[in-house]
Scaffold this motif. Structure first.
Motif, PDB file in Angstrom:
ATOM      1  N   VAL A  14      16.183  85.351  45.555  1.00  0.00           N
ATOM      2  CA  VAL A  14      16.269  84.816  44.201  1.00  0.00           C
ATOM      3  C   VAL A  14      17.125  83.558  44.244  1.00  0.00           C
ATOM      4  N   VAL A  18      16.734  80.565  39.125  1.00  0.00           N
ATOM      5  CA  VAL A  18      16.098  81.738  38.512  1.00  0.00           C
ATOM      6  C   VAL A  18      17.164  82.676  37.946  1.00  0.00           C
ATOM      7  N   LEU A  19      18.242  82.862  38.681  1.00  0.00           N
ATOM      8  CA  LEU A  19      19.319  83.723  38.216  1.00  0.00           C
ATOM      9  C   LEU A  19      19.964  83.176  36.943  1.00  0.00           C
ATOM     10  N   ASP A  22      17.746  83.719  33.969  1.00  0.00           N
ATOM     11  CA  ASP A  22      17.835  85.098  33.497  1.00  0.00           C
ATOM     12  C   ASP A  22      19.104  85.330  32.683  1.00  0.00           C
TER      13      ASP A  22
END
Length: 83
Positions: A14, A18-19, A22
């Motif tokens: 990841v 992307v983290l 989120d």
């Protein structure tokens, strides 16, 4: 003899971008609640904090001649959390 290594020791594939996306999605309910309870001034405050965090990261990268990490959204997350 022990071998030392830097973290993270587990890799999930990841990316930071992307983290951080989120995390921003997880912060949406808090942002909407602040809009309901405090009105548009809360949205303005979030915008100012995000802008200041992004500008600060950009200027620091320029000053220290480092790679610019604005595309990973970590400065945006910092600004939202500060607001």
């Amino acid at each position: 003899m022990k071998i030392l290594a830097v973290s993270p020791h587990l890799h999930s594939g990841v990316t930071t971008q992307v983290l951080m996306r989120d995390v921003l999605i997880a912060l949406l309910p808090a942002g909407l609640a602040s809009l309901v309870f405090f009105g548009w001034l809360a949205v303005w405050l979030i915008g100012v904090c995000v802008g200041a965090a992004v500008l600060t990261e950009y200027l620091a990268a320029q000053f220290f001649k480092k790679k610019n990490y604005l595309n990973d959204c970590s400065a945006v997350v910092t600004g939202v959390l500060l607001a």
